[in-house]
Design a protein around this motif. Sequence first.
Motif, mmCIF file in Angstrom:
data_model
loop_
_atom_site.group_PDB
_atom_site.id
_atom_site.type_symbol
_atom_site.label_atom_id
_atom_site.label_comp_id
_atom_site.label_asym_id
_atom_site.label_seq_id
_atom_site.Cartn_x
_atom_site.Cartn_y
_atom_site.Cartn_z
ATOM 1 N N ILE A 141 23.122 -14.941 -26.229
ATOM 2 C CA ILE A 141 22.291 -14.881 -25.021
ATOM 3 C C ILE A 141 22.075 -16.284 -24.467
ATOM 4 C CG2 ILE A 141 20.107 -14.120 -24.038
ATOM 5 C CD1 ILE A 141 21.897 -11.835 -25.061
ATOM 6 N N LEU A 142 21.662 -17.217 -25.337
ATOM 7 C CA LEU A 142 21.461 -18.602 -24.948
ATOM 8 C C LEU A 142 21.797 -19.521 -26.116
ATOM 9 C CD1 LEU A 142 18.017 -18.564 -23.069
ATOM 10 C CD2 LEU A 142 20.283 -18.846 -22.032
ATOM 11 N N ARG A 143 22.479 -20.584 -25.828
ATOM 12 C CA ARG A 143 22.690 -21.595 -26.860
ATOM 13 C C ARG A 143 21.424 -22.446 -26.995
ATOM 14 N NH1 ARG A 143 25.007 -23.464 -22.253
ATOM 15 N NH2 ARG A 143 24.511 -25.603 -21.623
ATOM 16 N N LYS A 144 21.301 -23.157 -28.077
ATOM 17 C CA LYS A 144 20.135 -24.014 -28.301
ATOM 18 C C LYS A 144 20.064 -25.084 -27.223
ATOM 19 C CE LYS A 144 18.067 -27.156 -31.691
ATOM 20 N NZ LYS A 144 18.176 -27.745 -33.052
ATOM 21 N N GLY A 145 18.852 -25.337 -26.747
ATOM 22 C CA GLY A 145 18.666 -26.356 -25.729
ATOM 23 C C GLY A 145 19.014 -27.740 -26.236
ATOM 24 N N GLU A 146 19.585 -28.539 -25.371
ATOM 25 C CA GLU A 146 19.972 -29.899 -25.749
ATOM 26 C C GLU A 146 18.900 -30.893 -25.298
ATOM 27 O OE1 GLU A 146 23.788 -30.697 -24.117
ATOM 28 O OE2 GLU A 146 24.788 -29.043 -25.168
ATOM 29 N N GLY A 147 18.477 -31.727 -26.231
ATOM 30 C CA GLY A 147 17.531 -32.781 -25.893
ATOM 31 C C GLY A 147 16.100 -32.333 -25.735
ATOM 32 N N GLY A 148 15.804 -31.115 -26.099
ATOM 33 C CA GLY A 148 14.433 -30.641 -26.006
ATOM 34 C C GLY A 148 14.326 -29.266 -25.379
ATOM 35 N N THR A 149 13.100 -28.847 -25.157
ATOM 36 C CA THR A 149 12.820 -27.517 -24.626
ATOM 37 C C THR A 149 12.112 -27.627 -23.277
ATOM 38 O OG1 THR A 149 10.697 -27.466 -25.787
ATOM 39 C CG2 THR A 149 12.596 -26.526 -26.936
ATOM 40 N N TYR A 150 11.910 -26.486 -22.640
ATOM 41 C CA TYR A 150 11.018 -26.410 -21.483
ATOM 42 C C TYR A 150 10.350 -25.040 -21.471
ATOM 43 C CZ TYR A 150 15.203 -24.512 -19.046
ATOM 44 O OH TYR A 150 16.321 -23.802 -18.669
ATOM 45 N N CYS A 151 9.444 -24.833 -20.534
ATOM 46 C CA CYS A 151 8.512 -23.710 -20.623
ATOM 47 C C CYS A 151 9.154 -22.331 -20.736
ATOM 48 C CB CYS A 151 7.526 -23.753 -19.466
ATOM 49 S SG CYS A 151 8.255 -23.597 -17.807
ATOM 50 N N CYS A 152 10.083 -22.016 -19.842
ATOM 51 C CA CYS A 152 10.694 -20.686 -19.855
ATOM 52 C C CYS A 152 11.467 -20.435 -21.142
ATOM 53 C CB CYS A 152 11.623 -20.515 -18.658
ATOM 54 S SG CYS A 152 10.815 -20.704 -17.063
ATOM 55 N N GLY A 153 12.058 -21.506 -21.679
ATOM 56 C CA GLY A 153 12.791 -21.378 -22.934
ATOM 57 C C GLY A 153 11.883 -21.011 -24.079
ATOM 58 N N ILE A 154 10.687 -21.601 -24.101
ATOM 59 C CA ILE A 154 9.735 -21.301 -25.166
ATOM 60 C C ILE A 154 9.211 -19.876 -25.049
ATOM 61 C CG2 ILE A 154 7.428 -21.844 -26.085
ATOM 62 C CD1 ILE A 154 9.663 -23.767 -26.968
ATOM 63 N N THR A 155 8.778 -19.469 -23.858
ATOM 64 C CA THR A 155 8.227 -18.120 -23.727
ATOM 65 C C THR A 155 9.278 -17.051 -23.964
ATOM 66 O OG1 THR A 155 8.478 -18.258 -21.305
ATOM 67 C CG2 THR A 155 6.309 -18.776 -22.231
#
Length: 212
Positions: free
Chosen positions: A64-78
């Motif tokens: 569905i999604l690969r791991k975020g590079e260099g950090g996260t952001y809000c929509c990714g966390i929720t």
Amino acid sequence: MKSLLLLAVAFFHAASGAVCQAEHPTPNEVVLAKVRAIPDGGGYNWVAGSTGVPEEIRFKDTLILRKGEGGTYCCGITFAVVIQAADELKMLDDLSPADVKLLQKRFYGVPKDAQERQCVLGLEGSGLGYAVSADEAKAGDFLQFYREKGGHSVVFLQWVEENGQRVGFTYRSSQKSTNGVGDRTEYFSDAAGKEGKVDRKRMYFGRLGKKM
């Protein structure tokens, strides 16, 4: 003797109820546990091409999604939290990878119909949850809110009140001010002396689970 026996029975039922409650947490409790399990910090990275999720997300052998590079952001966390919580609660069995991908897009505000309510529409559209009002909101609800400029996708924790009035709220998400994941308090633009920027009329709460 009879009184002692009644007290013992009452204590047994009370203890049994506490155990059952602990063994069967509510969806909100599961959401809180999942978002708390994501370590603080980790970097914030909201750029084109970044997914924003803390770990790779797969569903039924589909990426569905690969791991975020260099950090996260809000929509990714929720989105990561709703998938983890719904999976633990066995709520994803009837969904297809396409359903989960649409859920992800709505959480990210990609389709035009999701660009205001985002996570709330995602929960409703997938059958995983429902909208609640600000008066009904409680810790563990998902929240999409807007400031004077820009919006934010978060897990709601609590209201901040002064003199019986709501002046702001505390949430957990990923944002630049906490260098990634962390708890943050913001205030409403109409709260005197707070220099807040949140538009209280553009707050959308969604709750995981079936409406009672």
